[in-house]
Design an enzyme around this catalytic site. Structure first.
Site, PDB file in Angstrom:
ATOM      1  N   GLN A 195      -4.486  -0.865  -7.291  1.00 49.27           N
ATOM      2  CA  GLN A 195      -5.197  -0.344  -6.032  1.00 49.27           C
ATOM      3  C   GLN A 195      -6.026   0.997  -6.823  1.00 49.27           C
ATOM      4  O   GLN A 195      -5.485   1.660  -7.716  1.00 49.27           O
ATOM      5  CB  GLN A 195      -4.271   0.402  -5.284  1.00 49.27           C
ATOM      6  CG  GLN A 195      -4.960   1.250  -4.050  1.00 49.27           C
ATOM      7  CD  GLN A 195      -4.168   1.542  -2.772  1.00 49.27           C
ATOM      8  OE1 GLN A 195      -3.742   2.748  -2.956  1.00 49.27           O
ATOM      9  NE2 GLN A 195      -3.619   0.714  -1.951  1.00 49.27           N
ATOM     10  N   ASP A 244       0.685  -1.381  -0.100  1.00 52.66           N
ATOM     11  CA  ASP A 244       0.063  -0.094  -0.006  1.00 52.66           C
ATOM     12  C   ASP A 244       0.990   1.254   0.205  1.00 52.66           C
ATOM     13  O   ASP A 244       0.243   2.310   0.243  1.00 52.66           O
ATOM     14  CB  ASP A 244      -0.873   0.053   1.168  1.00 52.66           C
ATOM     15  CG  ASP A 244      -1.927   1.114   1.114  1.00 52.66           C
ATOM     16  OD1 ASP A 244      -2.330   1.394  -0.090  1.00 52.66           O
ATOM     17  OD2 ASP A 244      -2.355   1.576   2.157  1.00 52.66           O
ATOM     18  N   SER A 272      -7.355   5.743  -0.297  1.00 49.89           N
ATOM     19  CA  SER A 272      -7.453   4.343  -0.977  1.00 49.89           C
ATOM     20  C   SER A 272      -8.930   3.982  -0.916  1.00 49.89           C
ATOM     21  O   SER A 272      -9.731   3.944   0.168  1.00 49.89           O
ATOM     22  CB  SER A 272      -6.766   3.259  -0.157  1.00 49.89           C
ATOM     23  OG  SER A 272      -5.330   3.530  -0.443  1.00 49.89           O
TER      24      SER A 272
END
Length: 279
Positions: free
Chosen positions: A272, A198, A222
């Site tokens: 993502q 991440d 996110s």
């Protein structure tokens, strides 16, 4: 510290497939998404036969996490088949979900093999760490140290001044590893890789427009995250992470990430999608 990171990935069992995790940065402004992803994987792993290893995780971030509150993980044993096991995990704070995810585990299996070659880049020894760059510039934030902490060593192939970003191609290349050895447990290394996954992802979408998450007029967060594990790896040895912008549209950014070992093995792929818009 690295031991603190290892400790927060070792969850407390609450019984009946429920677990509790502490936060890596309790004074931060929100819980780092990679921590919740990694703890969700750690929780699911404890309900699966150790012979079955993680091969994919698909998650949605629902609410910002509160760093002052522990996170509770509830695991649903969706299915145990002949060679695959499926789990669903909900991460909760104060009884409300902050993340939901599905994970799939598989017994070791052979088959076809193909991968694209690792990009040719400067070796990590020739680059400064993000922590050292932050110290040198006086911008180190002791309360939210993801890429600048003492647990990870992150080195950007093309360093960026995030306080004064310049427009550049939506591609970021970063060498990453833990700041010390963590043993050989493959389940722990999978969690640590998830924690790293991440990092420096949405930034590829931002730098395409010369923007930074530090600019308060922007809303950046996110939304969903997927990671596919292709091969086991050691996260205490150098991994090259490449983040490539796929598309910016509709107030969102979509970025693809890839992790390679130093000798060129492609070990994981990440996708993502994040919120990226003016407030």
């Amino acid at each position: 510290m690295l031991q603190q990171l290892v400790d927060i990935l070792t969850l407390e069992s609450l019984g009946e497939d429920r677990f509790r995790g502490r936060n890596m940065h309790p004074q931060g402004f929100r819980v780092y998404g990679g921590q919740v992803l990694a703890q969700a994987l750690s929780a699911a792993q404890q309900t699966v036969d150790p012979a079955r290893v993680i091969h994919s995780q698909h998650a949605y971030f629902l609410r910002p996490g509160d760093c002052a509150e522990p996170v509770v993980y509830e695991v649903e044993r969706a299915r145990d088949g002949g060679s695959f096991s499926s789990r669903r995990v909900v991460a909760l704070q104060k009884g409300r979900p902050i993340l939901v995810c599905s994970l799939s585990f598989q017994t070791d299996d052979g088959g076809f093999d193909f991968q694209e070659p690792i990009p040719e880049v400067v070796p990590p020894e020739a680059l400064p760490s993000e922590r050292q760059r932050a110290i040198d510039s006086g911008t180190l934030d002791e309360n939210f140290m993801i890429t600048t902490g003492e647990d990870l060593d992150v080195r950007m192939v093309r360093p960026i001044d995030w306080e004064n970003p310049q427009q550049a191609e939506g591609e970021l290349l970063n060498w990453m590893k833990t700041n010390g050895p963590v043993g050989i447990n493959p389940a722990l290394h999978a969690c640590l890789l998830t924690y790293m996954s991440d990092t420096m992802v949405l930034d590829a979408g931002l730098i395409q427009h010369g923007r930074s998450w530090m600019q308060m007029e922007l809303q950046v967060a996110s939304l969903d995250h997927a990671i596919w594990f292709h091969a086991p790896c050691r996260t205490d040895q150098w991994l090259l992470h490449t983040a490539n912008l796929e598309r910016n549209s509709g107030g969102r950014t979509l970025v693809r990430g890839r992790f390679h070992t130093r000798d060129g093995l492609h070990v994981a792929t990440v996708m993502q999608q994040g919120l990226m818009r003016k407030r």
